[in-house]
Write a protein that holds these residues in place. Structure first.
Motif, mmCIF file in Angstrom:
data_model
loop_
_atom_site.group_PDB
_atom_site.id
_atom_site.type_symbol
_atom_site.label_atom_id
_atom_site.label_comp_id
_atom_site.label_asym_id
_atom_site.label_seq_id
_atom_site.Cartn_x
_atom_site.Cartn_y
_atom_site.Cartn_z
ATOM 1 N N ILE A 30 108.647 68.930 -1.695
ATOM 2 C CA ILE A 30 110.087 68.673 -1.333
ATOM 3 C C ILE A 30 110.902 67.959 -2.442
ATOM 4 O O ILE A 30 111.924 68.264 -3.009
ATOM 5 C CB ILE A 30 110.539 68.395 -0.155
ATOM 6 C CG1 ILE A 30 110.333 69.213 1.259
ATOM 7 C CG2 ILE A 30 111.719 68.158 0.554
ATOM 8 C CD1 ILE A 30 110.334 69.478 2.578
ATOM 9 N N ASP A 31 110.445 66.896 -2.579
ATOM 10 C CA ASP A 31 111.272 65.571 -3.295
ATOM 11 C C ASP A 31 111.599 66.262 -5.034
ATOM 12 O O ASP A 31 111.874 66.025 -5.432
ATOM 13 C CB ASP A 31 110.286 64.415 -3.075
ATOM 14 C CG ASP A 31 110.176 63.471 -1.699
ATOM 15 O OD1 ASP A 31 111.259 64.271 -0.961
ATOM 16 O OD2 ASP A 31 109.567 62.735 -0.799
ATOM 17 N N ASP A 32 109.572 66.488 -4.822
ATOM 18 C CA ASP A 32 109.736 66.869 -6.989
ATOM 19 C C ASP A 32 111.393 68.237 -7.061
ATOM 20 O O ASP A 32 111.527 67.650 -7.677
ATOM 21 C CB ASP A 32 108.020 67.211 -7.039
ATOM 22 C CG ASP A 32 107.888 66.137 -7.324
ATOM 23 O OD1 ASP A 32 107.802 64.629 -7.674
ATOM 24 O OD2 ASP A 32 106.129 66.193 -7.964
ATOM 25 N N LEU A 33 110.799 69.595 -6.093
ATOM 26 C CA LEU A 33 111.309 70.177 -6.318
ATOM 27 C C LEU A 33 113.101 69.481 -6.251
ATOM 28 O O LEU A 33 114.133 70.434 -6.966
ATOM 29 C CB LEU A 33 111.144 71.540 -5.261
ATOM 30 C CG LEU A 33 110.729 72.432 -5.176
ATOM 31 C CD1 LEU A 33 109.929 73.003 -4.313
ATOM 32 C CD2 LEU A 33 110.469 72.668 -6.632
ATOM 33 N N ASP A 37 117.354 71.133 -10.714
ATOM 34 C CA ASP A 37 118.069 71.911 -10.380
ATOM 35 C C ASP A 37 117.992 73.261 -10.806
ATOM 36 O O ASP A 37 116.990 74.058 -11.675
ATOM 37 C CB ASP A 37 119.323 71.613 -10.573
ATOM 38 C CG ASP A 37 120.003 70.737 -10.348
ATOM 39 O OD1 ASP A 37 119.619 70.218 -9.690
ATOM 40 O OD2 ASP A 37 120.707 69.089 -11.859
ATOM 41 N N GLY A 38 118.378 74.751 -10.497
ATOM 42 C CA GLY A 38 118.653 76.266 -10.513
ATOM 43 C C GLY A 38 117.543 76.726 -9.791
ATOM 44 O O GLY A 38 116.278 76.737 -8.669
ATOM 45 N N ASP A 39 117.489 77.726 -9.911
ATOM 46 C CA ASP A 39 116.699 79.153 -8.984
ATOM 47 C C ASP A 39 115.361 78.763 -9.616
ATOM 48 O O ASP A 39 115.024 78.494 -10.381
ATOM 49 C CB ASP A 39 117.346 80.649 -9.623
ATOM 50 C CG ASP A 39 118.403 80.691 -8.821
ATOM 51 O OD1 ASP A 39 119.137 80.028 -8.275
ATOM 52 O OD2 ASP A 39 119.399 82.048 -9.292
ATOM 53 N N ILE A 40 114.550 79.171 -9.235
ATOM 54 C CA ILE A 40 113.151 79.593 -9.517
ATOM 55 C C ILE A 40 112.380 81.325 -9.471
ATOM 56 O O ILE A 40 112.580 82.131 -8.486
ATOM 57 C CB ILE A 40 112.111 78.832 -8.322
ATOM 58 C CG1 ILE A 40 112.354 77.321 -8.630
ATOM 59 C CG2 ILE A 40 110.645 78.970 -8.847
ATOM 60 C CD1 ILE A 40 111.592 76.416 -7.121
ATOM 61 N N PRO A 62 115.216 75.775 1.322
ATOM 62 C CA PRO A 62 115.511 77.230 2.086
ATOM 63 C C PRO A 62 116.856 77.675 1.447
ATOM 64 O O PRO A 62 116.661 79.020 1.368
ATOM 65 C CB PRO A 62 115.684 77.005 3.086
ATOM 66 C CG PRO A 62 114.825 75.472 4.040
ATOM 67 C CD PRO A 62 114.972 74.834 2.662
ATOM 68 N N SER A 63 117.662 76.338 0.535
ATOM 69 C CA SER A 63 118.756 77.358 0.347
ATOM 70 C C SER A 63 119.310 77.641 -0.652
ATOM 71 O O SER A 63 119.599 78.094 -1.639
ATOM 72 C CB SER A 63 119.592 75.565 1.020
ATOM 73 O OG SER A 63 119.814 75.195 -0.005
ATOM 74 N N ARG A 64 117.348 77.320 -1.148
ATOM 75 C CA ARG A 64 117.154 77.552 -2.948
ATOM 76 C C ARG A 64 117.381 79.132 -3.315
ATOM 77 O O ARG A 64 116.615 79.414 -2.364
ATOM 78 C CB ARG A 64 116.334 77.115 -3.778
ATOM 79 C CG ARG A 64 116.063 76.773 -5.257
ATOM 80 C CD ARG A 64 115.141 75.837 -6.177
ATOM 81 N NE ARG A 64 115.085 75.299 -5.597
ATOM 82 C CZ ARG A 64 115.401 74.022 -6.792
ATOM 83 N NH1 ARG A 64 115.468 74.268 -7.442
ATOM 84 N NH2 ARG A 64 115.037 72.337 -6.239
ATOM 85 N N ASN A 65 117.680 79.380 -4.122
ATOM 86 C CA ASN A 65 117.077 80.938 -4.141
ATOM 87 C C ASN A 65 115.879 81.490 -5.100
ATOM 88 O O ASN A 65 115.949 80.787 -6.477
ATOM 89 C CB ASN A 65 118.154 80.938 -5.208
ATOM 90 C CG ASN A 65 117.980 82.817 -5.241
ATOM 91 O OD1 ASN A 65 117.878 83.247 -5.092
ATOM 92 N ND2 ASN A 65 118.801 84.003 -6.946
ATOM 93 N N ALA A 83 110.951 89.581 3.933
ATOM 94 C CA ALA A 83 111.068 89.073 5.355
ATOM 95 C C ALA A 83 111.469 87.631 5.522
ATOM 96 O O ALA A 83 111.618 86.761 6.351
ATOM 97 C CB ALA A 83 110.390 88.986 5.511
ATOM 98 N N ARG A 84 110.465 86.873 3.766
ATOM 99 C CA ARG A 84 110.454 85.228 4.151
ATOM 100 C C ARG A 84 112.399 84.587 3.322
ATOM 101 O O ARG A 84 112.254 83.238 2.628
ATOM 102 C CB ARG A 84 108.919 84.647 4.233
ATOM 103 C CG ARG A 84 108.416 84.735 4.587
ATOM 104 C CD ARG A 84 106.914 84.965 4.029
ATOM 105 N NE ARG A 84 106.116 84.911 5.242
ATOM 106 C CZ ARG A 84 105.184 86.232 5.695
ATOM 107 N NH1 ARG A 84 106.263 87.277 5.304
ATOM 108 N NH2 ARG A 84 105.077 86.058 6.689
#
Length: 345
Positions: A30-33, A37-40, A62-65, A83-84
């Protein structure tokens, strides 16, 4: 619940529990992500490891695309991802126009490739492992690109050493492994040309309960089939740890792109692993062959320095696998072929 060494289960009950565990993020992930910035976008998301890597990325932020791209020829994968909360795009990565038309995410995990059956159609193997990377590297020239590779790009090294480190020049046997060098060279070339940051993720044997080196050995012990120890030493890593490190590499990209070895930090003897499974499964392993002095082994010191030790250790993986196999739980039916020495898959 966050993943840590303190809350790992004693056993993995079923596929649902396995999926939950594989998609459970650590605080370090979580810290490294949070540093990028930006979508994955995950290209080639439909393989053994892609769905849970995508699910892990979404669970971590969860808020990242998060977008998974594949042909989705395997039934149920697209529905599992959606579903995820993972977006999906159908795309044949051999189609240059289709690749170029994909939305340009800031972060790309490239997982596409061909190994199993490589000898049956070497032209397709080279197209998937070298041509597709060239298409992707050009289309995503402004992205960060973490490209999955393999420890098989190295030559065999002595089993009594530390394994190959990232400074060792690739020089592998067999066309499959040579095509993987081709994949790396394409990403290197275009990284230089376009100043694209990235990492070449040289992964040696990710495993979960349904496939991998430990599953291969345990199922042979359980069924009384012979275990060839001529390639007698291996290293491997829990798929959840490998997926986490791949995503964390987005925060550790370099320009030009550079390799990083990812596996377990221990070099383990196949004979010893078979013996441990024999005790847990109540059946003496059938050993054939004699250990050769060399094997495909990697030194993961750089990854350990960046990410720390894997969360799931070897002892727990052995216990989990023995329990899974003893209950005749599902297998993907995809042998690792870790024992192959001539590079023919």
């Amino acid at each position: 619940m966050l993943l840590s060494r303190d809350n790992l289960p004693e056993t993995i009950a079923d596929i649902e529990a396995l999926d939950e565990l594989l998609c459970r993020p650590s605080q370090a992930l979580i810290d490294d992500l949070g540093k990028v910035d930006g979508d994955i976008m995950i290209l080639g998301v439909g393989g053994k490891m892609g769905p849970t890597l995508a699910g892990l990325a979404k669970a971590a932020q969860p808020s990242r695309n998060v977008i998974g791209v594949a042909r989705f020829s395997e039934p149920g994968v697209r529905e599992w991802l959606e579903a995820r909360g993972v977006g999906t795009i159908h795309c044949d990565l051999l189609d240059a126009a289709a690749v170029d038309a994909l939305p340009k995410s800031a972060n790309v995990i490239f997982m596409a490739g061909r190994k199993f059956g490589a000898e049956g159609n070497l032209a397709l193997t080279w197209a998937m492992n070298a041509h597709v990377p060239a298409l992707v590297a050009q289309a995503f020239r402004t992205s960060r690109i973490v490209a999955f590779s393999t420890g098989c790009v190295y030559p065999f090294v002595p089993v009594d050493g530390q394994g190959s480190d990232e400074s060792m020049a690739p020089n592998p046997p067999g066309e499959y492994a040579q095509s993987c060098v081709g994949r790396e060279r394409m990403f290197e070339y275009f990284s230089h040309q376009f100043k694209t940051p990235g990492r070449l993720f040289r992964l040696n044997y990710a495993i979960d309960m349904r496939y991998g080196v430990l599953h291969d050995i345990a199922t042979k012990v359980a069924s009384g089939r012979p275990i060839d120890v001529s390639l007698g030493h291996v290293n491997f890593i829990w798929q959840g740890d490998a997926a986490s490190q791949a995503l964390r590499c987005l925060a550790h990209c370099e320009m030009p792109t550079s390799p990083i070895n990812v596996s377990g930090y221990e070099i383990l003897a196949v004979r010893d692993l078979a013996g441990k499974f024999g005790k847990l499964l109540g059946r003496a392993p059938v050993i054939v062959g004699k250990e050769e002095p060399t094997a495909w082994l990697t030194d993961t010191s750089q990854a350990v320095k960046l990410f720390g030790l894997p969360v799931v250790d070897t002892g727990r993986l052995i216990k989990w696998t023995a329990d899974w196999v003893s209950r005749s739980m599902p297998s993907l039916g995809k042998p690792t072929k870790y024992e192959v020495r001539d590079g023919r898959y």
